[in-house]
Structure formats: structure tokens, C-alpha cells
Write a protein that holds these residues in place. Structure first.
Motif, PDB file in Angstrom:
ATOM      1  N   VAL A  33      11.179 -38.494  16.933  1.00 43.00           N
ATOM      2  CA  VAL A  33      10.753 -37.466  16.012  1.00 43.00           C
ATOM      3  C   VAL A  33      11.578 -38.039  14.715  1.00 43.00           C
ATOM      4  N   LEU A  34      11.131 -37.583  13.398  1.00 43.62           N
ATOM      5  CA  LEU A  34      11.648 -37.812  12.033  1.00 43.62           C
ATOM      6  C   LEU A  34      11.064 -36.911  11.174  1.00 43.62           C
ATOM      7  N   PRO A  35      11.760 -36.389  10.208  1.00 44.37           N
ATOM      8  CA  PRO A  35      11.073 -35.451   9.231  1.00 44.37           C
ATOM      9  C   PRO A  35      10.535 -35.975   8.056  1.00 44.37           C
ATOM     10  N   LEU A  36       9.449 -35.382   7.445  1.00 46.87           N
ATOM     11  CA  LEU A  36       8.638 -35.983   6.643  1.00 46.87           C
ATOM     12  C   LEU A  36       8.822 -34.807   5.213  1.00 46.87           C
ATOM     13  N   ARG A  37       8.786 -35.508   4.092  1.00 47.09           N
ATOM     14  CA  ARG A  37       8.830 -34.765   2.920  1.00 47.09           C
ATOM     15  C   ARG A  37       7.481 -34.291   2.476  1.00 47.09           C
ATOM     16  N   VAL A  38       7.393 -33.479   1.421  1.00 49.79           N
ATOM     17  CA  VAL A  38       6.236 -33.002   0.893  1.00 49.79           C
ATOM     18  C   VAL A  38       5.307 -34.269   0.481  1.00 49.79           C
ATOM     19  N   GLY A  39       4.106 -34.710   0.704  1.00 47.72           N
ATOM     20  CA  GLY A  39       3.404 -35.725   0.403  1.00 47.72           C
ATOM     21  C   GLY A  39       3.104 -36.635   1.705  1.00 47.72           C
ATOM     22  N   LYS A  40       3.623 -36.414   2.764  1.00 47.68           N
ATOM     23  CA  LYS A  40       3.486 -36.756   4.158  1.00 47.68           C
ATOM     24  C   LYS A  40       4.144 -38.232   4.251  1.00 47.68           C
ATOM     25  N   ALA A  41       5.331 -38.315   3.483  1.00 43.69           N
ATOM     26  CA  ALA A  41       6.174 -39.486   3.594  1.00 43.69           C
ATOM     27  C   ALA A  41       7.532 -39.284   3.861  1.00 43.69           C
ATOM     28  N   PRO A  42       8.237 -40.317   4.760  1.00 42.73           N
ATOM     29  CA  PRO A  42       9.703 -40.328   4.791  1.00 42.73           C
ATOM     30  C   PRO A  42      10.432 -39.845   3.874  1.00 42.73           C
ATOM     31  N   PHE A  43      11.639 -39.342   4.230  1.00 38.07           N
ATOM     32  CA  PHE A  43      12.639 -39.362   3.129  1.00 38.07           C
ATOM     33  C   PHE A  43      13.208 -40.723   2.665  1.00 38.07           C
ATOM     34  N   ASN A  44      13.648 -40.878   1.323  1.00 36.78           N
ATOM     35  CA  ASN A  44      14.127 -41.996   0.804  1.00 36.78           C
ATOM     36  C   ASN A  44      15.441 -42.383   1.383  1.00 36.78           C
ATOM     37  N   ASN A  45      15.745 -43.880   1.446  1.00 36.04           N
ATOM     38  CA  ASN A  45      16.930 -44.051   1.951  1.00 36.04           C
ATOM     39  C   ASN A  45      17.949 -43.730   1.055  1.00 36.04           C
ATOM     40  N   CYS A  46      19.137 -43.699   1.789  1.00 39.97           N
ATOM     41  CA  CYS A  46      20.395 -43.155   1.041  1.00 39.97           C
ATOM     42  C   CYS A  46      20.644 -44.417   0.160  1.00 39.97           C
ATOM     43  N   PRO A  47      21.776 -44.075  -0.826  1.00 37.35           N
ATOM     44  CA  PRO A  47      22.209 -45.190  -1.682  1.00 37.35           C
ATOM     45  C   PRO A  47      22.613 -46.352  -0.929  1.00 37.35           C
ATOM     46  N   ALA A  48      23.443 -46.056   0.319  1.00 36.14           N
ATOM     47  CA  ALA A  48      23.890 -47.322   1.035  1.00 36.14           C
ATOM     48  C   ALA A  48      22.825 -48.191   1.669  1.00 36.14           C
ATOM     49  N   CYS A  49      21.697 -47.650   1.826  1.00 30.04           N
ATOM     50  CA  CYS A  49      20.366 -48.196   2.665  1.00 30.04           C
ATOM     51  C   CYS A  49      19.491 -48.663   1.583  1.00 30.04           C
ATOM     52  N   ALA A  50      19.698 -48.372   0.375  1.00 29.66           N
ATOM     53  CA  ALA A  50      18.701 -48.543  -0.617  1.00 29.66           C
ATOM     54  C   ALA A  50      18.139 -49.866  -0.557  1.00 29.66           C
ATOM     55  N   LYS A  51      16.817 -50.165  -0.783  1.00 33.86           N
ATOM     56  CA  LYS A  51      16.388 -51.531  -0.927  1.00 33.86           C
ATOM     57  C   LYS A  51      16.984 -52.336   0.447  1.00 33.86           C
ATOM     58  N   ASN A  52      17.168 -51.616   1.392  1.00 34.93           N
ATOM     59  CA  ASN A  52      17.468 -52.419   2.661  1.00 34.93           C
ATOM     60  C   ASN A  52      18.776 -53.164   2.427  1.00 34.93           C
ATOM     61  N   ALA A  53      19.593 -52.662   1.758  1.00 34.85           N
ATOM     62  CA  ALA A  53      20.997 -53.329   1.581  1.00 34.85           C
ATOM     63  C   ALA A  53      21.717 -53.497   2.526  1.00 34.85           C
ATOM     64  N   CYS A  54      21.692 -52.724   3.623  1.00 33.84           N
ATOM     65  CA  CYS A  54      22.262 -52.446   4.947  1.00 33.84           C
ATOM     66  C   CYS A  54      21.806 -53.550   5.836  1.00 33.84           C
ATOM     67  N   GLY A  55      20.738 -53.959   5.763  1.00 29.12           N
ATOM     68  CA  GLY A  55      20.109 -54.989   6.745  1.00 29.12           C
ATOM     69  C   GLY A  55      19.115 -54.299   7.717  1.00 29.12           C
ATOM     70  N   GLY A  56      19.072 -53.063   7.590  1.00 29.56           N
ATOM     71  CA  GLY A  56      17.912 -52.193   8.351  1.00 29.56           C
ATOM     72  C   GLY A  56      18.526 -51.943   9.585  1.00 29.56           C
ATOM     73  N   ARG A  57      17.590 -51.144  10.509  1.00 32.09           N
ATOM     74  CA  ARG A  57      18.269 -50.739  11.698  1.00 32.09           C
ATOM     75  C   ARG A  57      17.949 -51.754  12.764  1.00 32.09           C
ATOM     76  N   PRO A  58      18.602 -51.916  13.890  1.00 36.49           N
ATOM     77  CA  PRO A  58      18.569 -53.026  14.895  1.00 36.49           C
ATOM     78  C   PRO A  58      17.275 -53.011  15.386  1.00 36.49           C
ATOM     79  N   ASN A  59      16.490 -51.661  15.630  1.00 38.53           N
ATOM     80  CA  ASN A  59      15.024 -51.615  16.234  1.00 38.53           C
ATOM     81  C   ASN A  59      13.956 -52.167  15.363  1.00 38.53           C
TER      82      ASN A  59
END
Length: 304
Positions: A33-59
Motif C-alpha cells: 500500500v501507499l498514501p494518495l493525496r487529494v486528487g487521487k495522485a501519489p505524493f511528489n518525490n522528495c528533493p533527493a528523488c526529484a526527476k528520478n535523480a536517485c535512479g529510481g527504486r530497484p523494483n
């Protein structure tokens, strides 16, 4: 008269919000499971993960090094770990959460999201009955089995399974049916148009089928070639629409015929012929290849 002493609430621990309580209950049953914000969308990435700068999750599709503790990367953040769900890094998201989502493929499910009454009417006419969950405007039909996620497969119809999330709206009613071929075919269906420049490309290479690539096939050359020609004729007959769906069906039938062969059977070469036939009537090559890949992947078969 003696009064009982009220139990003092431990204010040092965060109290579960309703979405978090629902999420913890689902996670305890093995639902990511994961939380959804108003508008039924997931929460935005944190600054370290913005624009997938971290490379994304392994899965995710492109495996990356992300070890971010926050609920970043939408569906890929879905988890059953209660320590993660109740962590400080997720606390702000839960306080702001408007709903809970789950990852369908994480529990081997596929959700057919029917967005309006016309889509529901179509589903009743073309899909086997299964568990249904009412949504704000339509229904979720839930099947057992996973497949690639595909959006807009028909007017008002989305398919959510792998690499996707679906909003949790309750357990629904009815018995879940196995994922049918009719739903799988929707993901590869591409209405064919008369061939126009730039619409479709010809496969760059076509490996012709012969005995040299089918040394482990138990069928005669005549049987294989007749079956192939019949299948190609079915694909070629769909000059206006439905060639992608027909390609899927031909590939599925072909794979099933070779399921008991010791292999190899040269199915890759047969698939190239199907791709070429689909492209010839206007199906874009990527759609044609996906139809063949998905169709041949449905039935147990020998290595091509």
C-alpha cells in the motif's frame, strides 16, 4: 461510587489516521500500500528523488539505487512493512492523505477500471463476471493474475496491474475470476488503419521458419506451415480494425500448439511472420511485437 481511571493516551507515539489504519490493515494481509493525496495522485518525490535523480527504486522498470525512506516513486513505494508505513518519513504523507492505494500485481491481481456507465455496459457484454468494486463514477473489475498495465484500451477503460497503483475502495462483492484472455488482448489491441507513410514500419529482419530452427518440433513441416499461413490470413483480413488483437490470438494459438514439443520449435521465426503481417495492414511495429510477445507468453511452450 468508584470511577475507573481513564487510560492515558501515549502522546509520544503518532496516532494512526484513518487512511493509515486502513493501510496497516491491508498490509497485514500482504497487500502493498501507499498514501494518495487529494486528487487521487501519489505524493511528489522528495528533493533527493526529484526527476528520478536517485535512479529510481530497484523494483521499477529501470532498476536504480534509491534507498529513500520517503514514499517516493508512486506505485514503487508500495509496501507491506508496518515499520515503513508508520515511520517518521511517511508521517507527513499520512497526515495529508485523502485515500489509500495498493499495487495490484503485488498481490497477483489485475484491475479493469471502468470509468463510466458505457464502459460497464461493454464489460458486461464482453468480459467474464468477477469481483466488482464501486468507484466514484464506475466500477473496478478485479481478476486473479497479472499483466502489463495499459491505459485507454477502450473509451473509459484502463488496465492496472504491473507497475501501477489502484485506489483502495473496499473489498467489493463477488468471486474473483482468473484473468481472461479478453482482458490481456485489450492491452495489445491496436485498431489498424489503412497503411500510411509514417504510421507503421516494416520489420527490419524476418527470420523465415524452416527445420533448421525447429530441430525439436514434433510437428511436420506441412502442419506448421499450414497453421502459419492460416494465421497470417486471419491477420491480413483485418484491414480496417482489430489486426493487433487478431495477432495476439494467432500467437497465443500457435504457442499452445507447441506446448508439448521438446523444443526448439522456431517460434521466434513464426512470430516475425506474424509481426510482418500485422505491420502490412497498418499496425505499428511496436504494437505488433507486443501482441506476439504477450500471446506467445500465455501458453506453456518450448523455447523458441
Amino acid at each position: 461510587m468508584t470511577h475507573s481511571t481513564p487510560t492515558r493516551r501515549d502522546r509520544s507515539q503518532p496516532q494512526p489516521t484513518q487512511p493509515l489504519a486502513v493501510a496497516l490493515a491491508l498490509a497485514s494481509r500482504g497487500v502493498p500500500v501507499l498514501p494518495l493525496r487529494v486528487g487521487k495522485a501519489p505524493f511528489n518525490n522528495c528533493p533527493a528523488c526529484a526527476k528520478n535523480a536517485c535512479g529510481g527504486r530497484p523494483n521499477m522498470k529501470q532498476a536504480g539505487p534509491c534507498t529513500c525512506p520517503h514514499p517516493c516513486h508512486a506505485w514503487a513505494a508500495a509496501t507491506t512493512n508496518p515499520d515503513v508505513l508508520t515511520s517518521t518519513a511517511w508521517a507527513t504523507a499520512w497526515r495529508q492523505a485523502a485515500a489509500v492505494a495498493y499495487h495490484p500485481a503485488g498481490v497477483r491481481l489485475t484491475v479493469v477500471d471502468l470509468d463510466h456507465a458505457d464502459a460497464i455496459t461493454w464489460a458486461h457484454a464482453h468480459l467474464p463476471p468477477t469481483r466488482t468494486v464501486p468507484t466514484t463514477r464506475g466500477q473496478h473489475w478485479i481478476y486473479v493474475g497479472t499483466m502489463p498495465t495499459a491505459h485507454g484500451v477502450r473509451p473509459g477503460v484502463d488496465i492496472k496491474s504491473r507497475m501501477a497503483y489502484a485506489r483502495w475502495l473496499g473489498p467489493g462483492t463477488g468471486r474473483m475470476a482468473p484473468l481472461p484472455d479478453a482482458v490481456r488482448a485489450l492491452a495489445v489491441r491496436q485498431e489498424a488503419n489503412p497503411l500510411r507513410a509514417g504510421l507503421a514500419s516494416s520489420p527490419s529482419t524476418r527470420a523465415a521458419w524452416d527445420r533448421s530452427v525447429a530441430t525439436g518440433c514434433r510437428h511436420t513441416d506441412s502442419y506448421v506451415r499450414t497453421g502459419l499461413e492460416n494465421g497470417l490470413a486471419l491477420i491480413s483480413a483485418h484491414t480496417e480494425s482489430g489486426a493487433g488483437s487478431q495477432t495476439f490470438q494467432v500467437a497465443r494459438f500457435t504457442a499452445a500448439q507447441h506446448g508439448q514439443c521438446p523444443g526448439p520449435c522456431g517460434l521466434n521465426a513464426l512470430g516475425e511472420e506474424m509481426v510482418a503481417a500485422a505491420v502490412a495492414v497498418g499496425v505499428p511495429e511496436p504494437y505488433a511485437r507486443r501482441a506476439v510477445t504477450n500471446g506467445m507468453g500465455l501458453a506453456p511452450r518450448s523455447e523458441a
